[in-house]
Enzyme design. Sequence first.
Site, PDB file in Angstrom:
ATOM      1  NE  ARG A 154      71.191  36.710  24.775  1.00 26.47           N
ATOM      2  CZ  ARG A 154      70.560  37.539  25.925  1.00 26.47           C
ATOM      3  NH1 ARG A 154      70.987  37.617  27.005  1.00 26.47           N
ATOM      4  NH2 ARG A 154      69.448  37.968  25.386  1.00 26.47           N
ATOM      5  CB  SER A 222      68.486  39.359  20.078  1.00 28.61           C
ATOM      6  OG  SER A 222      67.609  40.230  20.903  1.00 28.61           O
ATOM      7  CD  GLU A 318      71.273  36.108  21.048  1.00 28.93           C
ATOM      8  OE1 GLU A 318      70.996  35.175  20.812  1.00 28.93           O
ATOM      9  OE2 GLU A 318      70.530  36.925  21.991  1.00 28.93           O
TER      10      GLU A 318
END
Length: 330
Positions: A154, A222, A318
């Site tokens: 990520r 998420s 995130e």
Amino acid sequence: MPELTHRHTFALPSHCQQLQSFSSVESLLSQYRTDMPVYILGGGSNSIFIEDFDGLVLVNEIKGIDVTLCEDGIRLVVGGGENWHELVAYTVKQGWHGLENLALIPGSVGAAPIQNIGAYGLEVGERIEKVDVTSLETGERFSLSQQACAFGYRDSIFKRPENSKWIVTHVHFFLPNDLGPVTSYAELDALTNPTAEDIFNTVIAVRRRKLPDPATLGNAGSFFKNPVIPAQHYEQLKQQYPSMPAFEVNDGQRKVPAAWLIDTAGFKGQCHDGVCSYQHQPLVLVNQAATSGQAVIDFASAIIKKVEEVFGIRLEPEVRLVGKAGLVTL
Ligand code: EPU
């Protein structure tokens, strides 16, 4: 003031000073103003506007999919404003392997390398040959190779604060002829010799079962990253919590599912001022009936605090939280 509410999938009521779309680099550069904060938006599925943004929101609408059939595989040059899932569906329909594990991820093609989107055993950076960028500050146009993009979990060079004025205009994908199916993820390993379409359909079914549809329940996927911790720390925790799962990153590091930490800390299905931890996947925070961004901040902060107290692990968001003047950190 232009409304942002339905331009981000968490769908909190919010506005900005100005909103402009661009469908080419030329129109982008002509619209850019240096006298106010700027935020570049794709599909809005990884950004949450927690209050009115006091600046200019630029929406990437550069379209186009150019395909070249090469001897070693298929090369695609795709405009940053294309829809991610539609691109995946298009490649699967052609019978090409390579992107099918990333089906149904909301958002745009231009945002995919920034976050290095990943799911079901594949990260998009593995399929990217290079990324075309325009710098808003200098007007320069350049390309970054896969290596120069510094893809991580990520993460990429595009997330570094000093590069916040870079716009991803086009992404170059390479789908080699000899790609096999990626079935390493638990939910795909029951498939034998699957076609791209089999994986695509399975991923869609799993996502529909586990994850809320942003069209009906506001969310940004998420909310936190899965934390990576020293293997030694994991072994200590495992003695206290024998069911604690983890994945090996390398000899000295383990990735722990944030969903498990949040679940075990007691937040699964819990709500605070209309923001809830989703009952089927606690890592996803959903907008059940939130009236303010403060509710998101308060609930996410409470989760971070409790998880840190119980496990000694600090969760990192995130998603990108956007406040009055730009990105906000928790
Ligand atoms: N778990 C629980 N309780 C639950 C649900 C899950 O304890 O209620 C634990 C289980 O141990 C499970 C583990 O969490 O095995 C992992 O759950 P899951 O397979 O659903 O995946 P994840 O690690 O929570 C990541 C990505 C997702 C991606 C899936 C599938 C991150 C932050 N998230 O989630 O990406 O779709 O894997 O590959 O890495 C996103 O980035 O927005 C996103 C949805």
